[in-house]
Design an enzyme around this catalytic site. Structure first.
Site, PDB file in Angstrom:
ATOM      1  CE  LYS A  80       8.320 -19.682  -7.196  1.00 35.23           C
ATOM      2  NZ  LYS A  80       6.957 -19.549  -7.735  1.00 35.23           N
ATOM      3  CG  ASP A 117       4.095 -22.139  -8.802  1.00 36.07           C
ATOM      4  OD1 ASP A 117       3.642 -22.309  -7.654  1.00 36.07           O
ATOM      5  OD2 ASP A 117       5.034 -21.369  -9.055  1.00 36.07           O
TER       6      ASP A 117
HETATM    7  P1  NAP Z   1       7.433 -12.184 -12.241  1.00 37.83           P
HETATM    8  O1  NAP Z   1       8.181 -13.303 -12.862  1.00 37.83           O
HETATM    9  O2  NAP Z   1       8.175 -11.036 -11.630  1.00 37.83           O
HETATM   10  O3  NAP Z   1       6.433 -11.591 -13.367  1.00 37.83           O
HETATM   11  C1  NAP Z   1       5.657 -10.447 -13.143  1.00 37.83           C
HETATM   12  C2  NAP Z   1       4.673 -10.258 -14.275  1.00 37.83           C
HETATM   13  O4  NAP Z   1       3.863  -9.100 -14.008  1.00 37.83           O
HETATM   14  C3  NAP Z   1       5.336  -9.990 -15.629  1.00 37.83           C
HETATM   15  O5  NAP Z   1       4.488 -10.477 -16.649  1.00 37.83           O
HETATM   16  C4  NAP Z   1       5.390  -8.458 -15.638  1.00 37.83           C
HETATM   17  O6  NAP Z   1       5.520  -7.908 -16.923  1.00 37.83           O
HETATM   18  C5  NAP Z   1       4.040  -8.133 -15.061  1.00 37.83           C
HETATM   19  N1  NAP Z   1       3.962  -6.778 -14.499  1.00 37.83           N
HETATM   20  C6  NAP Z   1       4.407  -6.383 -13.281  1.00 37.83           C
HETATM   21  N2  NAP Z   1       4.140  -5.064 -13.103  1.00 37.83           N
HETATM   22  C7  NAP Z   1       3.525  -4.641 -14.245  1.00 37.83           C
HETATM   23  C8  NAP Z   1       2.993  -3.384 -14.675  1.00 37.83           C
HETATM   24  N3  NAP Z   1       3.055  -2.296 -13.900  1.00 37.83           N
HETATM   25  N4  NAP Z   1       2.421  -3.305 -15.884  1.00 37.83           N
HETATM   26  C9  NAP Z   1       2.347  -4.409 -16.675  1.00 37.83           C
HETATM   27  N5  NAP Z   1       2.825  -5.623 -16.327  1.00 37.83           N
HETATM   28  C10 NAP Z   1       3.407  -5.734 -15.132  1.00 37.83           C
HETATM   29  O7  NAP Z   1       6.460 -12.698 -11.079  1.00 37.83           O
HETATM   30  P2  NAP Z   1       5.711 -14.114 -10.999  1.00 37.83           P
HETATM   31  O8  NAP Z   1       6.500 -15.029 -10.138  1.00 37.83           O
HETATM   32  O9  NAP Z   1       5.366 -14.542 -12.373  1.00 37.83           O
HETATM   33  O10 NAP Z   1       4.397 -13.723 -10.167  1.00 37.83           O
HETATM   34  C11 NAP Z   1       3.347 -12.988 -10.755  1.00 37.83           C
HETATM   35  C12 NAP Z   1       2.222 -12.835  -9.723  1.00 37.83           C
HETATM   36  O11 NAP Z   1       1.670 -14.122  -9.429  1.00 37.83           O
HETATM   37  C13 NAP Z   1       2.688 -12.277  -8.368  1.00 37.83           C
HETATM   38  O12 NAP Z   1       1.712 -11.385  -7.880  1.00 37.83           O
HETATM   39  C14 NAP Z   1       2.780 -13.499  -7.482  1.00 37.83           C
HETATM   40  O13 NAP Z   1       2.562 -13.195  -6.114  1.00 37.83           O
HETATM   41  C15 NAP Z   1       1.631 -14.330  -8.036  1.00 37.83           C
HETATM   42  N6  NAP Z   1       1.809 -15.772  -7.786  1.00 37.83           N
HETATM   43  C16 NAP Z   1       0.782 -16.403  -7.147  1.00 37.83           C
HETATM   44  C17 NAP Z   1       0.874 -17.752  -6.924  1.00 37.83           C
HETATM   45  C18 NAP Z   1      -0.245 -18.437  -6.210  1.00 37.83           C
HETATM   46  O14 NAP Z   1      -0.033 -19.545  -5.699  1.00 37.83           O
HETATM   47  N7  NAP Z   1      -1.447 -17.870  -6.193  1.00 37.83           N
HETATM   48  C19 NAP Z   1       2.007 -18.481  -7.355  1.00 37.83           C
HETATM   49  C20 NAP Z   1       3.030 -17.800  -8.017  1.00 37.83           C
HETATM   50  C21 NAP Z   1       2.914 -16.430  -8.236  1.00 37.83           C
HETATM   51  P3  NAP Z   1       7.007  -7.625 -17.525  1.00 37.83           P
HETATM   52  O15 NAP Z   1       7.496  -8.942 -18.044  1.00 37.83           O
HETATM   53  O16 NAP Z   1       6.777  -6.626 -18.598  1.00 37.83           O
HETATM   54  O17 NAP Z   1       7.835  -7.098 -16.388  1.00 37.83           O
END
Ligand code: NAP
Length: 286
Positions: A80, A117
């Protein structure tokens, strides 16, 4: 001798449009299912396919796809941010979020990048919590990754008076505050439960609670009845966070609708029809 009827390289002969989703890995993506459902439902010619592309190959692939009849692609992890840098034209919201999830390959050869998004996030709330209003009170966002940035942008645009945010890696939340301005208040991860006090909207924008990942460990005592709680995670559909919020009298909205709604603008640009997000689509994707 000049060849008659021969198209220039890069020009498009008359054929059905092709779109797809690029990721690495990509097997888990539900996008082909949902776009496939719409293509069938509206009886449109064309195809939408999953494309596994290694990060090193993204630039080369984006250069060649338009020459193969592709009209655009969706992007998922890890492309992305990189795709935004490769695009010729970037929408304001994609630039603000710092990531693109939808590319349109224009007839003039330029790549147009957008991020839908945040639109999908708000459209999901409008559909499943029609009485919800952003200006009812502070919103609390858990997480500061790419998806959280889109949520923050859309909540601020919708008029939340205060945007509270907490992230395990505080630096990412501080970065959001410095980019999105004075309405953003950062809470330390150890005190994340406190930001729920008085919040009217609470969003899990981390991957915690997703099947196979660690659960969201956040004290929810401060969550009050009537608050809107929503989770971006949609596998499982009913996350522990949503279950707990429901037990506390919150209105809950799952994350699947966001996925469905974010896909609609791209589909319209590529295939010419604004598709409907309805129960039949949810069923097809589930
Ligand atoms: P990303 O950029 O990798 O961010 C992940 C986030 O989760 C960060 O804030 C990370 O914190 C946190 N995190 C992960 N593991 C953790 C843990 N064990 N303890 C505390 N914090 C943790 O991913 P993203 O693209 O933002 O996506 C996040 C979620 O949203 C995913 O599950 C994705 O599938 C979902 N999503 C859904 C949609 C939808 O249409 N429904 C769209 C986009 C994304 P750190 O910064 O500290 O690593």
């Amino acid at each position: 001798m000049t060849l008659q009827n021969q198209e220039e390289p890069g020009s498009r002969p008359d054929h059905a449009p092709i779109a797809g989703v690029i990721g690495w890995p990509i097997a888990h993506s539900r996008s082909p299912l949902l776009h496939g459902h719409w293509l069938k439902r509206y009886e449109l010619p064309g195809a939408y396919i999953a494309l596994p592309v290694h990060p090193e190959d993204l630039g080369a692939v984006l250069g060649i796809l338009p020459r193969m009849g592709f009209v655009g692609v969706n992007l998922t992890i890890p492309h992305k941010e990189a795709a935004l840098k490769l695009a010729d034209i970037v929408t304001d919201r994609a630039a603000l979020i710092g990531a693109a999830n939808t590319l349109i390959f224009r007839q003039d050869g330029k790549i147009h990048a957008d991020n839908t998004d945040g639109y999908g996030f708000i459209a999901n709330l409008m559909q499943y919590a029609p009485d919800w209003r952003a200006d009812q009170g502070p919103a609390a966002v858990i997480g500061a990754g790419g998806a959280a940035r889109a949520v923050v942008a859309s909540l601020l645009e919708s008029g939340v008076p205060e945007l509270r945010i907490s992230n395990r890696t505080r630096l990412r939340a501080d970065q959001i505050k410095s980019e999105f301005g004075a309405k953003v208040v950062v809470y330390d991860w150890a005190q994340a439960g406190n930001m729920l006090e008085g919040s009217r909207t609470v969003v899990n924008a981390t991957s915690m609670g997703m099947a196979g990942k660690s659960p969201l460990k956040l004290p929810l005592e401060a969550l009050s009845a009537g608050t809107l709680a929503t989770d971006l995670v949609y596998t499982p559909l009913m996350t522990d966070f949503l279950k707990q919020a429901e037990r506390r009298g919150c209105e809950i909205v799952d994350g699947l609708g966001m996925l469905l709604h974010q896909a609609a603008p791209g589909f319209e640009r590529w295939f010419g029809i604004r598709p409907e997000v309805d129960d039949a689509l949810r069923e097809a994707v589930l």
